[in-house]
Design an enzyme around this catalytic site. Structure first.
Site, mmCIF file in Angstrom:
data_model
loop_
_atom_site.group_PDB
_atom_site.id
_atom_site.type_symbol
_atom_site.label_atom_id
_atom_site.label_comp_id
_atom_site.label_asym_id
_atom_site.label_seq_id
_atom_site.Cartn_x
_atom_site.Cartn_y
_atom_site.Cartn_z
ATOM 1 N N HIS A 327 0.936 -1.306 0.049
ATOM 2 C CA HIS A 327 -0.080 0.065 -0.019
ATOM 3 C C HIS A 327 0.693 1.366 0.233
ATOM 4 O O HIS A 327 0.613 2.302 -0.695
ATOM 5 C CB HIS A 327 -0.819 -0.169 1.204
ATOM 6 N N GLY A 328 1.955 0.904 0.426
ATOM 7 C CA GLY A 328 2.810 2.368 0.424
ATOM 8 C C GLY A 328 4.264 2.092 1.168
ATOM 9 O O GLY A 328 4.601 1.317 1.974
#
Lengths: 485, 399
Positions: A327-328
């Site tokens: 996600h990041g």
């Protein structure tokens, strides 16, 4: 280019639809591939090369996995080729998405040890790289496993990876799900109409709910934690909880709807996740295409839950650590992933099975929502210390002496309505009511009731579209009190 | 498939396609937007190399955002929907009670936080204000010119009862309160219009409901206060003489705040006090060199054969106020130029006024004036004043 923008809605989409339906079947795939590349290049003129490389690399890998005996590369086993392909994909993803994060942390470590740092230029992140890389990997793995036929036409392979509706934010489509549609698909009046309906609902989710709540979220999460009152902290978190769902599911709805307009059937990505009664159920309803990707290509190959409890827990932790990282590139995402992994492993314990599932249903919902919401604090915060302080603010451990921030200031009637409607439509009321009305209409067997229902549906859709377009137009309106000529 | 379902599908598809194509088919090519008071984004130049591609994309999006058909109607629809839900939908305009609109642009004076007392001036800001005002006053005094600093109250300062009850006041002192405190022991003559305005509210509405500015009645009241003050210094021949009877009521289009919502024709103003014909006897006439690029908004009025001349640094509040004030001067030069010390020097040398008025609306106290150049003549005059003050205040013991 984002879907919720005037340039997409009033320029790109009408011209794309016009071109698509004016062309014959023969050229439609080429046309939509070119349009998709243009769509990507519009926002990422220099990174489009990364995506083209990914397409060609995975296309070639697919061909190699399918090569007959006695052809070049016969010294390499299929497993070797698959390993190299997966490694190549992860290298591309790793370089663009995680190199800056890794170097920052390395330099921080070197500084702490009193050593010289390594000079490093931050790498800019190509839009949607996590999505198209995972999609490409799923194609190669499925070909290797004989779950999917190899695609010998590079244009078709490119179309699968670069198709614009799901290119930027999913859903992550498996090759097996649309292989047949790439070569042969039909658009009928009902499917096109269904696509419009889905797109309009998605657009309104994004524009009418997610964006306004996102503005408040941004204000709250930009506040220093020593100025955050309990009310502000909860307001920000509630807004973010609804924003992330409506933003992401809205985007998926738009993608599914656009796909339908061009004859593609994409998989569902959300199924009212906030009604879950356990975190396990939440992950069966939230970003379903990502969780099934991790399940099929990572969790099960690691052994899934077929081994000992300890092994299952380890597998969950590995999967959710990587899920967070996907996600990041940041510690907050890693902690968010580990937090979910931890909660999911606790849900496999006997203690949990003897307590939570036996509780009153609303309490089970509350338990799940509580965990999810706590997770969102890590997901949204800029740093781990901020996230931890924010959590403390939520429960009144850090009461500011004086604060210029006031939750009431942001709770104008429109925001309150948005929050209320957002909360109401986050549970499956619409499908339930629609089904009941449909049943009623069929029971009565009167044309008038069917006309009445369709009129209501039509007016609702048109109103939602106009309201969304009006919101987008308002974003372009930039008036001044004094003349600026 | 039922016929009604088929009809629904046909209608929906047609409506959707029309909605998509219509803004493209009705692209507008005007270069300026009257309602927004700005130039619209021009069509960008085609990129000549790869580096210009991104610039072109951004500029093209801006151009399309400004020109797609139906944009103004959609903006109106958005703000009407927002008003129906109890807000304006714009971060720059706050919906108060009873249809009152207030200006809250955070980038333009940050009125909202001034109302809440959460964006005060710092000690450094206040010292800068004091230094600049005292420098101007000292220099003008050294040349025999009177100087007055006029602060026009924000609309919410006079009408806090119409402000949204959601907005709570946190602090105690507004920026103007702070400035008045900082200038308490200063020689700078400041005209603070708050008290007379708050007292005169009973006479009628002084500010527009849908505009940031005062109406004719408010402007006349301000003129009376300013002229009375100048009269007490012998700078005008008479006192302020405008009365409530000089005004009649009428309806009007919505003001600048309604325009910011693109709703000026919908949010009309009723019972606006307007000055009766014949009450004002002085009309503007622009100087021949009005197209001077440095100050395109320079206006000169000559209303009397005798009396004093004035140089007036103004903002938009003087648009209504000008005809009321001009009557009292032989010549009045109005400029929209920023009242920096260098500009003041230049204009004073050019027009040789008897009095300088510097007017500023309360929200622009946030915009700090430039500090004086230490080598400039005005700053030297200021230092001399300081030295003479110090000399006078130092008591020398008798031998």
């Amino acid at each position: 280019m984002v879907f919720a923008s005037p340039i997409f809605l009033f320029l790109f989409l009408p011209l794309t639809l016009a071109g698509y339906f004016l062309l014959g079947n023969k050229y439609r795939n080429l046309y939509i591939l070119l349009v998709s590349l243009f769509f990507y290049a519009w926002g990422e003129p220099f990174h489009v090369g990364v995506m083209l490389f990914s397409i060609l690399f995975n296309y070639a890998s697919g061909l190699l996995l399918h090569r007959p005996c006695g052809t070049p590369f016969s010294g390499f086993s299929k497993k070797h080729i698959l390993t190299l392909t997966v490694a190549g994909n992860l290298l591309i993803l790793g370089y663009y998405k995680y190199a800056t994060f890794l170097m920052d942390n390395l330099n921080r470590g070197l500084t702490a040890l009193g050593l010289h740092t390594i000079p490093f230029e931050p790498v800019s992140l190509p839009l949607g790289i996590s999505f198209f890389t995972f999609q490409a990997m799923s194609y190669v793995i499925d070909v290797y496993r004989h779950h999917a036929p190899v695609q010998k036409n590079p244009l078709h392979c490119g179309l699968y990876i670069a198709l614009f509706p799901q290119l930027i934010a999913g859903p992550i489509v498996r090759y097996t799900q649309i292989a047949a549609q790439i070569t042969s698909r039909i658009v009928t009046l009902p499917t096109f109409s269904a696509g419009i309906q889905r797109f309009v609902f998605g657009l309104s989710k994004k524009v009418l709910v997610a964006n306004p709540l996102g503005r408040i979220t941004d204000i709250v999460f930009a506040c220093p934690t020593d100025e955050l009152s309990v009310g502000m902290a909860w307001l920000g978190l509630i807004c973010y909880t609804l924003q992330i769902y409506y933003d992401f599911s809205g985007y998926s709805d738009m993608a599914i709807g656009l796909g339908q307009m061009f004859g593609f059937r994409f998989p569902e990505n959300f199924d009212y996740p906030y009604v879950s009664r356990s975190l396990r159920e939440f992950w069966r309803r939230w970003h379903m295409t990502l969780s099934s990707w991790f399940r099929d290509y990572l969790y099960i190959p690691l052994g899934g839950n077929r081994g000992s409890t300890r092994r299952t827990v380890l597998n969950l932790w590995v999967v959710f650590f990587l899920c967070g990282l996907w996600h990041g590139a940041g510690w907050t995402f890693i902690v968010w992933g580990i937090f979910h992994g931890l909660c999911l492993s606790l849900e496999r314990t006997r203690l949990w099975q003897l307590t939570i599932p036996r509780l009153w249903r609303p309490l089970q919902h509350l338990y799940t929502l509580g965990l999810v919401v706590v997770g969102w604090v890590f997901f949204r915060s800029e740093s781990l210390p901020y996230a931890l302080k924010y959590l403390a603010c939520l429960f009144g451990f850090f009461l500011p002496v004086t604060t210029p921030h006031d939750a009431l200031l942001y709770c104008d009637p429109k925001t309150v309505w948005t929050l209320v409607l957002g909360a109401v439509f986050a549970v499956p009321i619409v499908p339930c009511v629609a089904q009941k009305l449909q049943n009623l209409s069929e029971k009565r067997r009167r044309a008038s009731s069917s006309i009445f229902l369709n009129t209501g549906r039509y007016l609702l859709l048109i109103s939602l579209f106009v309201a969304s377009a009006a919101h987008l137009a308002a974003g372009t309106y930039n008036p001044f009190i004094y003349f600026r000529f | 498939m039922k016929s009604s379902d088929r009809m629904f599908d046909i209608l929906l598809v047609l409506s959707f396609l029309v909605s998509l194509f219509l803004p493209l088919a009705t692209l507008r090519f005007e270069q300026a937007s009257v309602s927004e008071k700005r130039s619209l984004a021009p069509f960008p130049q085609w990129p000549k190399n790869t580096h210009e591609i991104r610039v072109f994309q951004t500029a093209f999006e801006k151009w399309f955002d400004d020109h797609f058909g139906g944009r103004h109607r959609l903006v109106q629809a958005y703000h009407l929907m927002s008003l129906a839900l109890g807000t304006t939908g714009s971060p720059r305009v706050l919906l108060g009670k009873d249809g009152w609109l207030f200006y809250t642009d955070p980038e333009d004076g940050n009125n909202l936080d001034d109302y809440r007392r959460t964006d005060p001036l710092t000690q450094d800001d206040l010292e800068r204000w004091r230094l600049v005002l005292e420098t101007k006053a000292a220099w003008l005094k050294s040349r025999g010119i009177a100087y007055f600093f006029i602060v026009v109250p924000n609309k919410h300062t006079i009408y806090p009862e119409y402000y949204s009850s959601r907005v709570r006041v946190h602090g105690v002192r507004s920026r103007l309160d702070q400035l008045m405190d900082a200038l308490k022991d200063s020689d700078v003559p400041v005209l603070d219009l708050r008290k007379p305005f708050l007292e005169a509210k009973v006479l009628g509405r002084l500010y527009h409901k849908t505009d940031t500015h005062w109406n004719d009645l408010g402007a006349a009241l301000a003129a009376n206060v300013i002229v009375d003050k100048l009269f007490s210094f012998g700078l005008t021949a008479g006192q302020g003489h405008y009365r409530v009877e000089d005004f009649f009521q009428r309806s009007a289009e919505g003001g600048d705040l309604a325009r910011m919502l693109n709703l000026s024709r919908i949010l009309k103003e009723h019972q606006v006090p307007v000055v009766r014909p014949g009450v004002l006897r002085c009309f503007d006439h622009n100087q021949d060199d009005v197209l001077n690029a440095e100050d395109p908004e320079l206006i000169i009025t000559s209303c009397r054969s005798e009396g004093k001349s004035a140089l007036i640094f103004r903002d938009s509040f003087f648009t209504r106020l000008r005809p009321f004030v001009s009557e009292h001067f032989r010549k009045a030069v109005y400029t929209m130029a920023l009242p920096e010390i260098e500009t003041l020097e230049r204009l004073v040398k050019e027009y040789a006024p008897d009095v300088v008025l510097e007017e500023r609306v309360e929200r622009y106290l946030k915009v700090l004036p430039k500090a004086p150049d230490p080598d400039s003549e005005p700053y030297r005059a200021y230092l001399e004043t300081r030295v003479s003050k110090a000399t006078h205040s130092t008591s020398v013991p008798c031998p």
